[in-house]
Design a protein around this motif. Structure first.
Motif, PDB file in Angstrom:
ATOM      1  N   ALA A   1     -19.745  -3.535  -6.947  1.00 23.11           N
ATOM      2  CA  ALA A   1     -18.834  -4.369  -6.155  1.00 23.11           C
ATOM      3  C   ALA A   1     -18.011  -3.504  -5.204  1.00 23.11           C
ATOM      4  O   ALA A   1     -17.757  -3.900  -4.067  1.00 23.11           O
ATOM      5  CB  ALA A   1     -17.918  -5.167  -7.076  1.00 23.11           C
ATOM      6  N   ARG A   2     -17.616  -2.330  -5.663  1.00 22.98           N
ATOM      7  CA  ARG A   2     -16.791  -1.435  -4.854  1.00 22.98           C
ATOM      8  C   ARG A   2     -17.598  -0.837  -3.701  1.00 22.98           C
ATOM      9  O   ARG A   2     -17.098  -0.707  -2.589  1.00 22.98           O
ATOM     10  CB  ARG A   2     -16.224  -0.316  -5.720  1.00 22.98           C
ATOM     11  N   ASN A   3     -18.840  -0.460  -3.965  1.00 23.63           N
ATOM     12  CA  ASN A   3     -19.606   0.321  -2.997  1.00 23.63           C
ATOM     13  C   ASN A   3     -20.588  -0.470  -2.147  1.00 23.63           C
ATOM     14  O   ASN A   3     -21.120   0.071  -1.186  1.00 23.63           O
ATOM     15  CB  ASN A   3     -20.367   1.431  -3.736  1.00 23.63           C
ATOM     16  N   CYS A   4     -20.844  -1.701  -2.501  1.00 21.46           N
ATOM     17  CA  CYS A   4     -21.793  -2.521  -1.745  1.00 21.46           C
ATOM     18  C   CYS A   4     -21.038  -3.628  -1.020  1.00 21.46           C
ATOM     19  O   CYS A   4     -19.984  -4.059  -1.468  1.00 21.46           O
ATOM     20  CB  CYS A   4     -22.816  -3.176  -2.680  1.00 21.46           C
ATOM     21  N   GLY A   5     -21.600  -4.096   0.053  1.00 18.06           N
ATOM     22  CA  GLY A   5     -21.058  -5.294   0.678  1.00 18.06           C
ATOM     23  C   GLY A   5     -21.371  -6.483  -0.213  1.00 18.06           C
ATOM     24  O   GLY A   5     -22.008  -6.355  -1.264  1.00 18.06           O
ATOM     25  N   TRP A   6     -20.927  -7.672   0.207  1.00 15.06           N
ATOM     26  CA  TRP A   6     -21.135  -8.853  -0.623  1.00 15.06           C
ATOM     27  C   TRP A   6     -22.620  -9.111  -0.874  1.00 15.06           C
ATOM     28  O   TRP A   6     -23.042  -9.350  -1.995  1.00 15.06           O
ATOM     29  CB  TRP A   6     -20.460 -10.079  -0.017  1.00 15.06           C
ATOM     30  N   ALA A   7     -23.432  -9.058   0.182  1.00 14.67           N
ATOM     31  CA  ALA A   7     -24.867  -9.314   0.027  1.00 14.67           C
ATOM     32  C   ALA A   7     -25.495  -8.264  -0.891  1.00 14.67           C
ATOM     33  O   ALA A   7     -26.354  -8.582  -1.721  1.00 14.67           O
ATOM     34  CB  ALA A   7     -25.559  -9.329   1.386  1.00 14.67           C
ATOM     35  N   GLY A   8     -25.072  -7.027  -0.754  1.00 11.66           N
ATOM     36  CA  GLY A   8     -25.584  -5.967  -1.621  1.00 11.66           C
ATOM     37  C   GLY A   8     -25.197  -6.186  -3.071  1.00 11.66           C
ATOM     38  O   GLY A   8     -25.996  -5.951  -3.980  1.00 11.66           O
ATOM     39  N   PHE A   9     -23.961  -6.629  -3.303  1.00 13.68           N
ATOM     40  CA  PHE A   9     -23.527  -6.909  -4.665  1.00 13.68           C
ATOM     41  C   PHE A   9     -24.354  -8.035  -5.279  1.00 13.68           C
ATOM     42  O   PHE A   9     -24.771  -7.941  -6.435  1.00 13.68           O
ATOM     43  CB  PHE A   9     -22.043  -7.269  -4.703  1.00 13.68           C
ATOM     44  N   GLU A  10     -24.592  -9.089  -4.520  1.00 13.44           N
ATOM     45  CA  GLU A  10     -25.406 -10.190  -5.036  1.00 13.44           C
ATOM     46  C   GLU A  10     -26.810  -9.697  -5.393  1.00 13.44           C
ATOM     47  O   GLU A  10     -27.374 -10.091  -6.407  1.00 13.44           O
ATOM     48  CB  GLU A  10     -25.513 -11.312  -4.005  1.00 13.44           C
ATOM     49  N   GLN A  11     -27.362  -8.830  -4.552  1.00 23.69           N
ATOM     50  CA  GLN A  11     -28.692  -8.289  -4.818  1.00 23.69           C
ATOM     51  C   GLN A  11     -28.680  -7.423  -6.073  1.00 23.69           C
ATOM     52  O   GLN A  11     -29.563  -7.534  -6.917  1.00 23.69           O
ATOM     53  CB  GLN A  11     -29.161  -7.484  -3.618  1.00 23.69           C
ATOM     54  N   VAL A  12     -27.673  -6.575  -6.221  1.00 27.87           N
ATOM     55  CA  VAL A  12     -27.552  -5.739  -7.425  1.00 27.87           C
ATOM     56  C   VAL A  12     -27.433  -6.622  -8.663  1.00 27.87           C
ATOM     57  O   VAL A  12     -28.075  -6.365  -9.686  1.00 27.87           O
ATOM     58  CB  VAL A  12     -26.340  -4.784  -7.314  1.00 27.87           C
ATOM     59  N   LEU A  13     -26.650  -7.672  -8.569  1.00 30.16           N
ATOM     60  CA  LEU A  13     -26.471  -8.568  -9.711  1.00 30.16           C
ATOM     61  C   LEU A  13     -27.776  -9.267 -10.081  1.00 30.16           C
ATOM     62  O   LEU A  13     -28.122  -9.371 -11.259  1.00 30.16           O
ATOM     63  CB  LEU A  13     -25.377  -9.594  -9.401  1.00 30.16           C
ATOM     64  N   ARG A  14     -28.520  -9.711  -9.074  1.00 30.76           N
ATOM     65  CA  ARG A  14     -29.832 -10.335  -9.357  1.00 30.76           C
ATOM     66  C   ARG A  14     -30.778  -9.352 -10.017  1.00 30.76           C
ATOM     67  O   ARG A  14     -31.466  -9.671 -10.989  1.00 30.76           O
ATOM     68  CB  ARG A  14     -30.451 -10.885  -8.070  1.00 30.76           C
ATOM     69  N   TYR A  15     -30.844  -8.117  -9.484  1.00 35.63           N
ATOM     70  CA  TYR A  15     -31.711  -7.097 -10.076  1.00 35.63           C
ATOM     71  C   TYR A  15     -31.266  -6.766 -11.492  1.00 35.63           C
ATOM     72  O   TYR A  15     -32.083  -6.552 -12.379  1.00 35.63           O
ATOM     73  CB  TYR A  15     -31.730  -5.824  -9.222  1.00 35.63           C
ATOM     74  N   TRP A  16     -29.948  -6.697 -11.698  1.00 33.98           N
ATOM     75  CA  TRP A  16     -29.423  -6.393 -13.026  1.00 33.98           C
ATOM     76  C   TRP A  16     -29.850  -7.467 -14.021  1.00 33.98           C
ATOM     77  O   TRP A  16     -30.283  -7.162 -15.133  1.00 33.98           O
ATOM     78  CB  TRP A  16     -27.906  -6.286 -12.950  1.00 33.98           C
ATOM     79  N   VAL A  17     -29.732  -8.717 -13.615  1.00 38.38           N
ATOM     80  CA  VAL A  17     -30.138  -9.819 -14.497  1.00 38.38           C
ATOM     81  C   VAL A  17     -31.620  -9.717 -14.807  1.00 38.38           C
ATOM     82  O   VAL A  17     -32.043  -9.854 -15.959  1.00 38.38           O
ATOM     83  CB  VAL A  17     -29.787 -11.187 -13.874  1.00 38.38           C
ATOM     84  N   LEU A  18     -32.448  -9.446 -13.811  1.00 41.91           N
ATOM     85  CA  LEU A  18     -33.890  -9.338 -14.034  1.00 41.91           C
ATOM     86  C   LEU A  18     -34.240  -8.146 -14.926  1.00 41.91           C
ATOM     87  O   LEU A  18     -35.140  -8.227 -15.752  1.00 41.91           O
ATOM     88  CB  LEU A  18     -34.631  -9.219 -12.704  1.00 41.91           C
ATOM     89  N   ALA A  19     -33.523  -7.041 -14.741  1.00 42.25           N
ATOM     90  CA  ALA A  19     -33.827  -5.831 -15.516  1.00 42.25           C
ATOM     91  C   ALA A  19     -33.443  -5.969 -16.983  1.00 42.25           C
ATOM     92  O   ALA A  19     -34.170  -5.507 -17.863  1.00 42.25           O
ATOM     93  CB  ALA A  19     -33.109  -4.631 -14.908  1.00 42.25           C
TER      94      ALA A  19
END
Length: 186
Positions: free
Chosen positions: A143-161
């Motif tokens: 959340a600190r280092n990514c923009g909003w779209a990047g955070f959403e993408q990280v969260l989706r990948y995290w859920v999938l992983a």
């Protein structure tokens, strides 16, 4: 003693808001106005965190009983003309944060915004809960280092992983495809 401190803190906040409202924004340069706006977003996140935590604490203290209401949302709405749905959402977010100290701390520091916390809460379920407890720093750093779209993408990948689709319907699993093509450039 504590009531006096709380009252003084709100008075200082009110005074600061009055002072901030009197700033002649049209006199600021574009760079200064941009910095002002970004700083306000951080303050909004911190104020949202304070509201959610306070509403959760009011729920735990059963504040609503002092006004003869059934819920904190009804109590606050009756005394402020606020939307009870918004107050209820504040309470729910605050109650959820009780289980995630690191997220609450980042929210209070302005690192996470209300929307970040809502996104984290939206993926909380029995399968993700234990993993989120183990990896809060990764998500806060994202959340600190990514923009909003990047955070959403990280969260989706995290859920999938961390949460494989073991419950996916067989038809959905069978419909998954991967196409690999070799292009001219290799």
């Amino acid at each position: 003693m504590h009531a006096q401190m709380a009252g003084e803190a709100l008075d200082e906040l009110e005074s600061a808001l009055v002072g901030a409202s009197s700033v002649a924004l049209s006199c600021l340069s574009p760079e200064e106005l941009g910095e002002w706006l970004c700083d306000l977003q951080g303050l909004r996140a911190r104020l949202d965190a304070l509201v959610c935590t306070s509403t959760s604490e009011a729920h735990h203290a059963s504040v609503q009983t002092t006004g003869g209401k059934r819920t904190v949302a009804a109590y606050v709405a009756a005394n402020t003309s606020s939307d009870p749905k918004v107050i209820g959402a504040d309470r729910n977010l605050g109650l959820w944060l009780d289980a995630f100290y690191e997220f609450a701390e980042a929210f209070h520091a302005g690192v996470l915004t209300r929307r970040h916390v809502q996104a984290l809460r939206s993926v909380d379920n029995a399968r993700t809960h234990t993993q989120r407890v183990k990896a809060p720093h990764y998500l806060v750093d994202s959340a600190r280092n990514c923009g909003w779209a990047g955070f959403e993408q990280v969260l989706r990948y995290w859920v999938l992983a961390f949460v494989p689709d073991v419950d996916a319907p067989p038809a959905q699993v069978a419909a998954r495809r991967l196409n690999v093509k070799k292009r001219v450039d290799g």
